[in-house]
Design a protein around this motif. Structure first.
Motif, PDB file in Angstrom:
ATOM      1  N   ILE A   1       1.210  -1.769  -0.146  1.00  0.00           N
ATOM      2  CA  ILE A   1       0.074  -0.271   0.037  1.00  0.00           C
ATOM      3  C   ILE A   1       0.684   0.439   0.132  1.00  0.00           C
ATOM      4  O   ILE A   1       1.779   1.893   0.940  1.00  0.00           O
ATOM      5  CB  ILE A   1      -1.539   0.219   1.394  1.00  0.00           C
ATOM      6  N   VAL A   2       0.884   2.438  -0.813  1.00  0.00           N
ATOM      7  CA  VAL A   2       1.487   3.380  -0.993  1.00  0.00           C
ATOM      8  C   VAL A   2       0.588   4.079   0.608  1.00  0.00           C
ATOM      9  O   VAL A   2      -0.351   4.029   0.552  1.00  0.00           O
ATOM     10  CB  VAL A   2       1.251   4.759  -1.891  1.00  0.00           C
ATOM     11  N   PRO A   3       1.863   4.041   1.178  1.00  0.00           N
ATOM     12  CA  PRO A   3       1.079   5.167   2.836  1.00  0.00           C
ATOM     13  C   PRO A   3       0.935   6.541   2.594  1.00  0.00           C
ATOM     14  O   PRO A   3       1.012   7.410   1.639  1.00  0.00           O
ATOM     15  CB  PRO A   3       3.010   4.874   2.988  1.00  0.00           C
ATOM     16  N   SER A   4      -0.267   6.456   3.260  1.00  0.00           N
ATOM     17  CA  SER A   4      -0.766   7.489   3.695  1.00  0.00           C
ATOM     18  C   SER A   4      -0.609   8.736   4.274  1.00  0.00           C
ATOM     19  O   SER A   4      -0.788   9.788   4.622  1.00  0.00           O
ATOM     20  CB  SER A   4      -2.633   6.994   3.193  1.00  0.00           C
ATOM     21  N   SER A   5      -0.651   8.129   5.593  1.00  0.00           N
ATOM     22  CA  SER A   5       0.560   8.816   6.540  1.00  0.00           C
ATOM     23  C   SER A   5       1.525   8.647   6.870  1.00  0.00           C
ATOM     24  O   SER A   5       2.034   7.036   6.651  1.00  0.00           O
ATOM     25  CB  SER A   5      -0.950   8.582   7.789  1.00  0.00           C
ATOM     26  N   ALA A   6       1.309   9.982   8.288  1.00  0.00           N
ATOM     27  CA  ALA A   6       3.667   9.370   8.329  1.00  0.00           C
ATOM     28  C   ALA A   6       3.251  10.562   9.777  1.00  0.00           C
ATOM     29  O   ALA A   6       3.437  11.707   9.319  1.00  0.00           O
ATOM     30  CB  ALA A   6       4.343   9.186   8.015  1.00  0.00           C
ATOM     31  N   VAL A   7       4.417  10.288   9.983  1.00  0.00           N
ATOM     32  CA  VAL A   7       4.011  10.950  11.067  1.00  0.00           C
ATOM     33  C   VAL A   7       5.895  11.226  11.930  1.00  0.00           C
ATOM     34  O   VAL A   7       6.047  10.073  12.115  1.00  0.00           O
ATOM     35  CB  VAL A   7       3.333  11.299  12.900  1.00  0.00           C
ATOM     36  N   ILE A   8       6.436  11.981  11.861  1.00  0.00           N
ATOM     37  CA  ILE A   8       7.466  12.450  12.483  1.00  0.00           C
ATOM     38  C   ILE A   8       7.915  13.151  14.396  1.00  0.00           C
ATOM     39  O   ILE A   8       6.932  14.047  13.739  1.00  0.00           O
ATOM     40  CB  ILE A   8       9.100  13.089  11.715  1.00  0.00           C
ATOM     41  N   THR A   9       8.441  12.461  14.731  1.00  0.00           N
ATOM     42  CA  THR A   9       8.513  13.630  16.454  1.00  0.00           C
ATOM     43  C   THR A   9      10.231  14.403  15.774  1.00  0.00           C
ATOM     44  O   THR A   9      10.745  13.397  15.442  1.00  0.00           O
ATOM     45  CB  THR A   9       8.624  12.919  17.275  1.00  0.00           C
ATOM     46  N   CYS A  10      10.336  15.532  15.649  1.00  0.00           N
ATOM     47  CA  CYS A  10      11.956  15.792  16.048  1.00  0.00           C
ATOM     48  C   CYS A  10      11.794  16.708  17.163  1.00  0.00           C
ATOM     49  O   CYS A  10      11.073  18.043  17.384  1.00  0.00           O
ATOM     50  CB  CYS A  10      12.668  16.820  14.893  1.00  0.00           C
ATOM     51  N   GLU A  11      13.268  17.657  17.232  1.00  0.00           N
ATOM     52  CA  GLU A  11      13.757  18.624  18.053  1.00  0.00           C
ATOM     53  C   GLU A  11      14.811  19.674  17.367  1.00  0.00           C
ATOM     54  O   GLU A  11      16.117  19.094  16.695  1.00  0.00           O
ATOM     55  CB  GLU A  11      14.242  18.389  19.683  1.00  0.00           C
ATOM     56  N   ALA A  12      14.458  20.780  18.139  1.00  0.00           N
ATOM     57  CA  ALA A  12      15.816  21.626  17.028  1.00  0.00           C
ATOM     58  C   ALA A  12      16.286  22.460  19.178  1.00  0.00           C
ATOM     59  O   ALA A  12      15.600  22.378  19.882  1.00  0.00           O
ATOM     60  CB  ALA A  12      15.018  22.787  16.642  1.00  0.00           C
ATOM     61  N   ARG A  13      17.540  22.467  19.421  1.00  0.00           N
ATOM     62  CA  ARG A  13      18.004  22.951  20.329  1.00  0.00           C
ATOM     63  C   ARG A  13      19.086  24.261  20.260  1.00  0.00           C
ATOM     64  O   ARG A  13      19.797  23.722  18.981  1.00  0.00           O
ATOM     65  CB  ARG A  13      18.540  22.261  21.862  1.00  0.00           C
ATOM     66  N   ALA A  14      19.494  24.926  20.896  1.00  0.00           N
ATOM     67  CA  ALA A  14      20.172  25.879  20.420  1.00  0.00           C
ATOM     68  C   ALA A  14      20.470  26.891  22.159  1.00  0.00           C
ATOM     69  O   ALA A  14      19.472  27.036  23.084  1.00  0.00           O
ATOM     70  CB  ALA A  14      20.224  26.975  19.418  1.00  0.00           C
ATOM     71  N   THR A  15      22.107  27.546  22.064  1.00  0.00           N
ATOM     72  CA  THR A  15      22.204  27.824  23.373  1.00  0.00           C
ATOM     73  C   THR A  15      21.271  29.931  22.660  1.00  0.00           C
ATOM     74  O   THR A  15      22.122  30.201  23.849  1.00  0.00           O
ATOM     75  CB  THR A  15      23.465  27.925  23.347  1.00  0.00           C
ATOM     76  N   ASP A  16      20.946  29.721  22.247  1.00  0.00           N
ATOM     77  CA  ASP A  16      20.546  31.242  21.783  1.00  0.00           C
ATOM     78  C   ASP A  16      18.903  30.874  20.968  1.00  0.00           C
ATOM     79  O   ASP A  16      18.636  30.368  19.818  1.00  0.00           O
ATOM     80  CB  ASP A  16      21.277  31.713  20.630  1.00  0.00           C
ATOM     81  N   ASP A  17      18.205  31.820  21.756  1.00  0.00           N
ATOM     82  CA  ASP A  17      16.439  31.804  21.301  1.00  0.00           C
ATOM     83  C   ASP A  17      16.522  31.890  20.134  1.00  0.00           C
ATOM     84  O   ASP A  17      15.751  31.664  19.682  1.00  0.00           O
ATOM     85  CB  ASP A  17      15.603  32.862  21.958  1.00  0.00           C
ATOM     86  N   VAL A  18      16.798  33.019  19.334  1.00  0.00           N
ATOM     87  CA  VAL A  18      16.490  33.673  18.151  1.00  0.00           C
ATOM     88  C   VAL A  18      17.366  32.385  17.694  1.00  0.00           C
ATOM     89  O   VAL A  18      16.427  32.406  16.103  1.00  0.00           O
ATOM     90  CB  VAL A  18      17.381  34.871  17.287  1.00  0.00           C
ATOM     91  N   VAL A  19      18.211  31.138  17.367  1.00  0.00           N
ATOM     92  CA  VAL A  19      18.436  30.620  16.731  1.00  0.00           C
ATOM     93  C   VAL A  19      17.668  29.560  16.264  1.00  0.00           C
ATOM     94  O   VAL A  19      17.262  29.202  15.637  1.00  0.00           O
ATOM     95  CB  VAL A  19      20.330  30.249  16.844  1.00  0.00           C
ATOM     96  N   VAL A  20      17.422  29.204  17.428  1.00  0.00           N
ATOM     97  CA  VAL A  20      16.138  27.516  18.048  1.00  0.00           C
ATOM     98  C   VAL A  20      14.952  28.309  17.455  1.00  0.00           C
ATOM     99  O   VAL A  20      14.536  27.247  16.414  1.00  0.00           O
ATOM    100  CB  VAL A  20      15.700  27.831  19.050  1.00  0.00           C
ATOM    101  N   ASP A  21      14.820  29.638  16.935  1.00  0.00           N
ATOM    102  CA  ASP A  21      13.572  30.252  15.869  1.00  0.00           C
ATOM    103  C   ASP A  21      13.799  30.279  14.550  1.00  0.00           C
ATOM    104  O   ASP A  21      13.390  29.529  14.131  1.00  0.00           O
ATOM    105  CB  ASP A  21      12.797  31.593  16.682  1.00  0.00           C
ATOM    106  N   GLU A  22      15.171  29.827  14.070  1.00  0.00           N
ATOM    107  CA  GLU A  22      15.449  30.037  12.943  1.00  0.00           C
ATOM    108  C   GLU A  22      15.818  28.745  13.250  1.00  0.00           C
ATOM    109  O   GLU A  22      15.532  28.160  11.196  1.00  0.00           O
ATOM    110  CB  GLU A  22      16.756  30.856  12.651  1.00  0.00           C
ATOM    111  N   LEU A  23      15.744  27.674  13.699  1.00  0.00           N
ATOM    112  CA  LEU A  23      15.866  26.444  13.620  1.00  0.00           C
ATOM    113  C   LEU A  23      14.805  25.529  12.894  1.00  0.00           C
ATOM    114  O   LEU A  23      13.817  24.876  11.991  1.00  0.00           O
ATOM    115  CB  LEU A  23      16.334  25.408  14.528  1.00  0.00           C
ATOM    116  N   VAL A  24      13.327  26.073  13.564  1.00  0.00           N
ATOM    117  CA  VAL A  24      12.162  26.041  13.325  1.00  0.00           C
ATOM    118  C   VAL A  24      11.705  26.087  12.123  1.00  0.00           C
ATOM    119  O   VAL A  24      11.197  25.367  11.352  1.00  0.00           O
ATOM    120  CB  VAL A  24      11.302  26.222  14.080  1.00  0.00           C
TER     121      VAL A  24
END
Length: 417
Positions: free
Chosen positions: A277-300
């Protein structure tokens, strides 16, 4: 409460750990432990706003933990209350004279992992190791005990101002603090503290405050495609698994930053229904971390762009949701001075370290920053606990004398003039 009572309370919590947002028996035990004290208690919607929580435990999951709580001695009516209304509790204690409102965050959740059964593991040897598939492998049982013990200690009202203890669910995954902020319970706090056991430091060591740490976002990405016969009509399908896989690879390839230390991780990928069956759904979980709050927003932002691009390439829909978050921490020197001064005067404190860099992420930082943004002060205290194993491992444990050190220190910090 005497130390022996506190020790038994900690062991009861340790024996019956519960994961994020399912701390039903834990909440009932805390409620019972502070019964009769001259306090005001907020629960339910007054203590936390659950409306924005992504992936709140399923009803069948909560049913399981409610049943376990009752089997372990929780009053059924109170177990049902916390199961239906959330497990956060906010406890207010008034001092006898004017002064600041103190806040103390203590987390109450455990990790979804199994505890060691080896005979040299102290909880196993003493008969209070967990056997229910969860484990207090980061000291939250001790933190909750410190919160309860401090309320008992200060019940004489002989201090300036007031104390608000936040018994917070779901620190693991940095999900619970925001629910309490959204309920408004941190709005009136002047001095916000958090306390944590440090397994890598010996009993008697105190850190005035963590600094820095990593801002983080925990993300869940849903891909919605179209199923079709993988041989008979592959062109009719829209492959969600391919979009998720392409996203996972691209997320891990996001460039690192020269201006901050960063981390990216794809933790899970679940997809598909069958081999043909061609997969109709998928879910990933991931995380971004940074020692700078602006940088983590850029990663997201970059992760969102990746997901949009790979979804478009495969003709599927995709949605990115933030499951948890935290920020970096800059504690206030004036408050650190007060903590260090109190620690130096404590007989049980043998080593005082002014500050130490936080290597991970903790959503107590959100509470501290919320208070700081309104003109208050904040700091995050570390208490040496001499664990034989690292945090989040099956052999983690705390030397129980560290609980007394934590209560003594916090009492001194709040009572000192």
């Amino acid at each position: 409460m005497e130390f022996e009572q506190l020790r038994e309370f900690r062991r009861e919590l340790h024996r019956n750990p519960e994961p994020a947002f399912a701390e039903i028996g834990t909440a009932a035990r805390i409620e019972r432990a502070i019964a009769g004290l001259p306090v005001a208690v907020l629960t339910g919607k007054a203590a936390q706003d659950l409306s924005g929580v992504v992936d709140y435990p399923l009803p069948e999951t909560l049913d399981r933990w409610e049943a376990d709580a009752i089997a372990a001695g929780a009053v059924p009516e109170r177990a049902r209350y916390f199961r239906e209304n959330g497990t956060a509790q906010v406890v207010d204690l008034e001092g006898s004279r004017p002064g600041p409102r103190w806040g103390l965050r203590v987390d109450i959740d455990a990790l979804p992992m199994s505890e060691s059964t080896e005979p040299d593991h102290f909880p196993a040897a003493q008969g209070f190791a967990a056997t229910n598939g969860a484990m207090h492998a980061c000291g939250h049982d001790a933190h909750a005990t410190i919160g309860v013990g401090l309320l008992h200690r200060l019940a004489d009202h002989d201090f300036a101002g007031s104390l608000r203890v936040l018994f917070q669910p779901a620190e693991e995954g940095v999900r619970g603090a925001q629910t309490m902020i959204d309920a408004g319970v941190a709005d009136g706090i002047d001095r916000m503290l958090a306390v944590h056991m440090s397994g890598g430091l010996p009993v008697g060591a105190v850190v005035g405050s963590f600094t820095g740490g990593m801002a983080t976002r925990k993300l869940k990405v849903n891909f919605d495609g179209l199923a079709s016969h993988a041989a008979g009509a592959p062109e009719a399908g829209r492959n969600a698994l391919l979009a998720a896989s392409m996203s996972a690879l691209a997320i891990m390839a996001v460039p690192r930053f020269s201006s901050a230390d960063t981390r990216l991780n794809v933790g899970t990928l679940v997809a598909g229904d069958g081999v043909n069956i061609v997969p109709s759904s998928a879910v990933i979980t991931c995380e971004a971390r940074a020692t700078d709050d602006v940088v983590v927003d850029e990663l997201v932002d970059r992760i969102r762009s990746i997901v949009a691009g790979t979804a478009a390439a495969q003709g599927v829909d995709a949605e990115v949701a933030v499951m948890g978050q935290s920020a970096t921490l800059t504690p206030d020197d004036e408050l650190i001075d007060r903590i260090v001064g109190a620690a130096t005067a404590q007989p049980g404190v043998l080593d005082v370290i002014r500050t130490q860099t936080l290597a991970g992420s903790d959503d107590a930082n959100l509470l501290i920053r919320h208070v700081q943004a309104r003109g208050g002060q904040g700091a995050y205290i570390m208490i040496g606990a001499s664990s034989p194993g690292p945090h989040h491992s099956a052999t983690f444990d705390i030397a129980e004398d560290a609980i007394g050190v934590g209560i003594d220190l916090l009492e001194s910090v709040i009572r000192s003039r």
